[in-house]
Motif scaffolding. Structure first.
Motif, PDB file in Angstrom:
ATOM      1  N   LYS A 144       0.841  -1.204   0.000  1.00  0.00           N
ATOM      2  CA  LYS A 144       0.000   0.000   0.000  1.00  0.00           C
ATOM      3  C   LYS A 144       0.882   1.261   0.000  1.00  0.00           C
ATOM      4  O   LYS A 144       2.100   1.173   0.201  1.00  0.00           O
ATOM      5  CB  LYS A 144      -0.918  -0.033   1.226  1.00  0.00           C
TER       6      LYS A 144
ATOM      7  N   HIS B 170     -16.516  -3.154   1.520  1.00  0.00           N
ATOM      8  CA  HIS B 170     -16.443  -2.225   2.656  1.00  0.00           C
ATOM      9  C   HIS B 170     -17.294  -0.973   2.459  1.00  0.00           C
ATOM     10  O   HIS B 170     -17.322  -0.108   3.333  1.00  0.00           O
ATOM     11  CB  HIS B 170     -14.989  -1.820   2.903  1.00  0.00           C
TER      12      HIS B 170
ATOM     13  N   ARG C  10       2.843  -7.048   9.050  1.00  0.00           N
ATOM     14  CA  ARG C  10       2.154  -5.980   9.797  1.00  0.00           C
ATOM     15  C   ARG C  10       2.665  -5.904  11.234  1.00  0.00           C
ATOM     16  O   ARG C  10       2.801  -4.824  11.804  1.00  0.00           O
ATOM     17  CB  ARG C  10       0.648  -6.214   9.764  1.00  0.00           C
TER      18      ARG C  10
ATOM     19  N   GLY D 218      -5.361   1.408   9.695  1.00  0.00           N
ATOM     20  CA  GLY D 218      -5.584   2.047   8.389  1.00  0.00           C
ATOM     21  C   GLY D 218      -4.314   2.159   7.563  1.00  0.00           C
ATOM     22  O   GLY D 218      -4.369   2.364   6.360  1.00  0.00           O
TER      23      GLY D 218
ATOM     24  N   ILE E  55       0.186  -3.652   3.681  1.00  0.00           N
ATOM     25  CA  ILE E  55       0.012  -4.657   2.624  1.00  0.00           C
ATOM     26  C   ILE E  55      -1.417  -5.159   2.575  1.00  0.00           C
ATOM     27  O   ILE E  55      -2.109  -5.222   3.604  1.00  0.00           O
ATOM     28  CB  ILE E  55       1.015  -5.827   2.839  1.00  0.00           C
ATOM     29  N   HIS E  56      -1.839  -5.517   1.367  1.00  0.00           N
ATOM     30  CA  HIS E  56      -3.122  -6.178   1.151  1.00  0.00           C
ATOM     31  C   HIS E  56      -2.861  -7.543   0.519  1.00  0.00           C
ATOM     32  O   HIS E  56      -1.951  -7.700  -0.282  1.00  0.00           O
ATOM     33  CB  HIS E  56      -4.006  -5.366   0.193  1.00  0.00           C
TER      34      HIS E  56
HETATM   35  P1  CMP Z   1      -7.266  -4.806   4.106  1.00  0.00           P
HETATM   36  O1  CMP Z   1      -7.641  -6.020   4.866  1.00  0.00           O
HETATM   37  O2  CMP Z   1      -6.177  -4.844   3.132  1.00  0.00           O
HETATM   38  O3  CMP Z   1      -8.562  -4.260   3.377  1.00  0.00           O
HETATM   39  C1  CMP Z   1      -9.512  -3.496   4.083  1.00  0.00           C
HETATM   40  C2  CMP Z   1      -8.789  -2.412   4.778  1.00  0.00           C
HETATM   41  O4  CMP Z   1      -9.585  -1.539   5.489  1.00  0.00           O
HETATM   42  C3  CMP Z   1      -7.876  -3.022   5.826  1.00  0.00           C
HETATM   43  O5  CMP Z   1      -6.838  -3.676   5.181  1.00  0.00           O
HETATM   44  C4  CMP Z   1      -7.497  -1.816   6.621  1.00  0.00           C
HETATM   45  O6  CMP Z   1      -6.407  -1.131   6.032  1.00  0.00           O
HETATM   46  C5  CMP Z   1      -8.748  -0.968   6.476  1.00  0.00           C
HETATM   47  N1  CMP Z   1      -9.479  -0.941   7.733  1.00  0.00           N
HETATM   48  C6  CMP Z   1     -10.109  -1.961   8.307  1.00  0.00           C
HETATM   49  N2  CMP Z   1     -10.664  -1.551   9.467  1.00  0.00           N
HETATM   50  C7  CMP Z   1     -10.370  -0.250   9.568  1.00  0.00           C
HETATM   51  C8  CMP Z   1     -10.656   0.722  10.538  1.00  0.00           C
HETATM   52  N3  CMP Z   1     -11.377   0.434  11.617  1.00  0.00           N
HETATM   53  N4  CMP Z   1     -10.172   1.959  10.335  1.00  0.00           N
HETATM   54  C9  CMP Z   1      -9.462   2.268   9.227  1.00  0.00           C
HETATM   55  N5  CMP Z   1      -9.160   1.361   8.260  1.00  0.00           N
HETATM   56  C10 CMP Z   1      -9.604   0.129   8.451  1.00  0.00           C
END
Ligand code: CMP
Length: 143
Positions: free
Chosen positions: A9, A52, A102, A110, A114-115
């Motif tokens: 990311k 989301h 991570r 946030g 990485i995803h």
């Molecule tokens: P990822 O699992 O890659 O994809 C969804 C993303 O949403 C997650 O990583 C986080 O980076 C982001 N995310 C999930 N929960 C929250 C949160 N409560 N606040 C901000 N970002 C979030």
């Protein structure tokens, strides 16, 4: 052979972690079959994070992921989807164990570096969102 989509990311790119992350997956034994540095469009980001939509952090998430270059990758290997997620660590940084990407590098959920795709269906969908078929290569590692 199973494939997955992984993406460093914008925070990971800014912090110079591309090499470290690629190294970990190479050392595990997975094979890199596609990669590119790209600034993704809002359309690609909205499609990628469709599940989301409506959540409190959605707008922040879309604007963050489009804020600068990301490093998209396609990796191949046995059980690469599940194993790469184990190597990434939990989404919530409070649960991400040391030794995971991570756990070692992220302090905010946030900004979690990485995803990775969470299922074969997501992997196919995400690879197609970011890569053209001709950008994925196939080669033998036995050289
Ligand atoms: P990822 O699992 O890659 O994809 C969804 C993303 O949403 C997650 O990583 C986080 O980076 C982001 N995310 C999930 N929960 C929250 C949160 N409560 N606040 C901000 N970002 C979030």
């Amino acid at each position: 052979m199973e494939k997955t989509f992984l993406m460093v990311k914008p925070d990971g790119v800014q912090r110079g972690l591309i090499g470290e992350i690629v190294k970990r997956f190479e050392q595990k034994g997975f094979q890199l079959v596609g990669s590119k540095l790209m600034v993704i469009t809002r359309e690609q980001a909205e499609y990628h994070y469709e599940e989301h939509k409506g959540k409190g952090f959605y707008e922040e998430l879309v604007s963050f992921i489009t804020s600068g270059p990301v490093f998209g990758m396609v990796w191949e290997g046995d059980q690469v989807i599940t194993l790469s997620r184990t190597m990434m660590g939990k989404t919530n940084t409070l649960d991400a164990l040391p030794g995971t990407i991570r756990g070692d590098f992220a302090v905010h959920t946030g900004l979690n570096i990485i995803h990775g795709s969470d299922s074969p269906e997501s992997a196919e969908r995400e690879i197609n969102n970011f890569f053209k078929p001709e950008e994925i290569v196939s080669y033998s590692k036995d050289v």
